[in-house]
Design a protein around this motif. Sequence first.
Motif, PDB file in Angstrom:
ATOM      1  N   GLU A  64      31.114  60.690  46.179  1.00 46.69           N
ATOM      2  CA  GLU A  64      32.203  60.554  47.141  1.00 46.69           C
ATOM      3  C   GLU A  64      32.766  59.149  47.282  1.00 46.69           C
ATOM      4  O   GLU A  64      33.905  58.984  47.706  1.00 46.69           O
ATOM      5  CB  GLU A  64      31.740  61.055  48.513  1.00 46.69           C
ATOM      6  N   SER A  65      31.991  58.126  46.946  1.00 44.99           N
ATOM      7  CA  SER A  65      32.433  56.766  47.236  1.00 44.99           C
ATOM      8  C   SER A  65      31.645  55.768  46.397  1.00 44.99           C
ATOM      9  O   SER A  65      30.597  56.109  45.828  1.00 44.99           O
ATOM     10  CB  SER A  65      32.195  56.459  48.718  1.00 44.99           C
ATOM     11  N   PRO A  66      32.108  54.505  46.317  1.00 44.36           N
ATOM     12  CA  PRO A  66      31.305  53.480  45.655  1.00 44.36           C
ATOM     13  C   PRO A  66      29.907  53.339  46.267  1.00 44.36           C
ATOM     14  O   PRO A  66      28.948  53.066  45.539  1.00 44.36           O
ATOM     15  CB  PRO A  66      32.137  52.209  45.851  1.00 44.36           C
ATOM     16  N   ALA A  67      29.788  53.529  47.563  1.00 45.38           N
ATOM     17  CA  ALA A  67      28.463  53.463  48.189  1.00 45.38           C
ATOM     18  C   ALA A  67      27.553  54.550  47.628  1.00 45.38           C
ATOM     19  O   ALA A  67      26.364  54.313  47.367  1.00 45.38           O
ATOM     20  CB  ALA A  67      28.587  53.603  49.705  1.00 45.38           C
ATOM     21  N   ALA A  68      28.100  55.754  47.421  1.00 45.50           N
ATOM     22  CA  ALA A  68      27.312  56.847  46.838  1.00 45.50           C
ATOM     23  C   ALA A  68      26.965  56.551  45.385  1.00 45.50           C
ATOM     24  O   ALA A  68      25.866  56.877  44.917  1.00 45.50           O
ATOM     25  CB  ALA A  68      28.090  58.158  46.941  1.00 45.50           C
ATOM     26  N   VAL A  69      27.880  55.929  44.669  1.00 45.25           N
ATOM     27  CA  VAL A  69      27.603  55.538  43.281  1.00 45.25           C
ATOM     28  C   VAL A  69      26.438  54.558  43.238  1.00 45.25           C
ATOM     29  O   VAL A  69      25.494  54.720  42.455  1.00 45.25           O
ATOM     30  CB  VAL A  69      28.850  54.901  42.633  1.00 45.25           C
ATOM     31  N   ARG A  70      26.490  53.569  44.094  1.00 38.08           N
ATOM     32  CA  ARG A  70      25.444  52.546  44.068  1.00 38.08           C
ATOM     33  C   ARG A  70      24.093  53.128  44.484  1.00 38.08           C
ATOM     34  O   ARG A  70      23.050  52.741  43.948  1.00 38.08           O
ATOM     35  CB  ARG A  70      25.861  51.359  44.934  1.00 38.08           C
ATOM     36  N   ALA A  71      24.095  54.082  45.418  1.00 38.29           N
ATOM     37  CA  ALA A  71      22.839  54.734  45.796  1.00 38.29           C
ATOM     38  C   ALA A  71      22.273  55.521  44.617  1.00 38.29           C
ATOM     39  O   ALA A  71      21.060  55.501  44.365  1.00 38.29           O
ATOM     40  CB  ALA A  71      23.072  55.656  46.993  1.00 38.29           C
ATOM     41  N   TRP A  72      23.149  56.220  43.894  1.00 42.07           N
ATOM     42  CA  TRP A  72      22.723  56.991  42.712  1.00 42.07           C
ATOM     43  C   TRP A  72      22.192  56.055  41.634  1.00 42.07           C
ATOM     44  O   TRP A  72      21.169  56.356  40.996  1.00 42.07           O
ATOM     45  CB  TRP A  72      23.915  57.791  42.199  1.00 42.07           C
ATOM     46  N   LEU A  73      22.856  54.935  41.431  1.00 42.51           N
ATOM     47  CA  LEU A  73      22.418  53.975  40.420  1.00 42.51           C
ATOM     48  C   LEU A  73      21.089  53.317  40.815  1.00 42.51           C
ATOM     49  O   LEU A  73      20.268  53.005  39.946  1.00 42.51           O
ATOM     50  CB  LEU A  73      23.493  52.911  40.202  1.00 42.51           C
ATOM     51  N   GLY A 119      29.283  64.941  23.935  1.00 40.55           N
ATOM     52  CA  GLY A 119      28.157  65.676  24.493  1.00 40.55           C
ATOM     53  C   GLY A 119      27.628  65.140  25.804  1.00 40.55           C
ATOM     54  O   GLY A 119      26.541  65.539  26.243  1.00 40.55           O
ATOM     55  N   GLY A 120      28.397  64.268  26.450  1.00 38.21           N
ATOM     56  CA  GLY A 120      27.959  63.697  27.708  1.00 38.21           C
ATOM     57  C   GLY A 120      28.709  64.256  28.898  1.00 38.21           C
ATOM     58  O   GLY A 120      29.249  65.357  28.837  1.00 38.21           O
ATOM     59  N   ALA A 121      28.769  63.464  29.970  1.00 38.94           N
ATOM     60  CA  ALA A 121      29.361  63.960  31.211  1.00 38.94           C
ATOM     61  C   ALA A 121      30.093  62.843  31.937  1.00 38.94           C
ATOM     62  O   ALA A 121      29.718  61.666  31.860  1.00 38.94           O
ATOM     63  CB  ALA A 121      28.282  64.536  32.122  1.00 38.94           C
ATOM     64  N   GLY A 122      31.150  63.240  32.664  1.00 42.87           N
ATOM     65  CA  GLY A 122      31.870  62.319  33.518  1.00 42.87           C
ATOM     66  C   GLY A 122      31.548  62.567  34.976  1.00 42.87           C
ATOM     67  O   GLY A 122      31.297  63.703  35.390  1.00 42.87           O
ATOM     68  N   ILE A 123      31.562  61.493  35.758  1.00 44.92           N
ATOM     69  CA  ILE A 123      31.345  61.583  37.198  1.00 44.92           C
ATOM     70  C   ILE A 123      32.547  60.950  37.889  1.00 44.92           C
ATOM     71  O   ILE A 123      32.825  59.761  37.714  1.00 44.92           O
ATOM     72  CB  ILE A 123      30.055  60.866  37.627  1.00 44.92           C
ATOM     73  N   PHE A 124      33.273  61.756  38.657  1.00 40.27           N
ATOM     74  CA  PHE A 124      34.445  61.267  39.375  1.00 40.27           C
ATOM     75  C   PHE A 124      34.025  60.730  40.739  1.00 40.27           C
ATOM     76  O   PHE A 124      33.212  61.347  41.436  1.00 40.27           O
ATOM     77  CB  PHE A 124      35.472  62.386  39.549  1.00 40.27           C
ATOM     78  N   VAL A 125      34.614  59.604  41.127  1.00 43.69           N
ATOM     79  CA  VAL A 125      34.305  58.985  42.412  1.00 43.69           C
ATOM     80  C   VAL A 125      35.480  59.199  43.363  1.00 43.69           C
ATOM     81  O   VAL A 125      36.593  58.729  43.109  1.00 43.69           O
ATOM     82  CB  VAL A 125      34.023  57.482  42.252  1.00 43.69           C
TER      83      VAL A 125
END
Length: 238
Positions: free
Chosen positions: A224-233, A202-208
Amino acid sequence: MLTNASLFLDFDGTLVDLADRPDEVVADEELRALLARLNLRLDGRMAVISGRSIAQLDAILGPVAQEVALSGSHGCEHRWQGISAQPHRPPTLDQAAERIRPFAERFAGALIEEKSYGVALHYRLCPEIEKEAVALAWHVARDLELELQEGKMMIELRVPGGDKGVAVRRMMRLAPMKGTTPIFIGDDRTDENGFEAVAELGGAGIFVGKPGETGETGAQYLLESPAAVRAWLEQAAA
């Protein structure tokens, strides 16, 4: 943003940029601090799930590795809440390394990485050998009854029975993750089992990465990138 959620994070290519050599990857202090804040914000409902061994993650992440849940070697080994679980390391992994090494030594850019529960052949610096490398790895895996895992410019022979989906399902059966919504973030074909597991739960995946970069994906969202992942986190940890 992560109310009643459990967060599962791949490492290479997700939290940090990929490097030509796996031993060149480092975790800066900002990343270590971010993981510590996230773990606190989620009351322990966060895990790093990586193809790297737990020993490698300990060395790269430093003290925060002792605070968060870890699954290493593509779901073959686990450490959480002070409890560790590892399989027996079969001698066939050493045999696999010996059979692949002569091939790797023919090419200046090829690299053999011997892990706790796997042997990886990296060819990022010599992509022209991909077809031959994959064919050899399939042959060795079949002969030695090992699991074959393809990734970005690498191929790995590993202990059968584990994958990142196995790791997600294992942790989601236990408190404090049990009954929450799982989110898995990853960048490679090795993460597709994780995307499949969180979807089933019941969850979701996020592709980088870029759409279609590794073929079809089971992830529902994109960063789009690890930088975007870290900003989201960073937003999630606030």
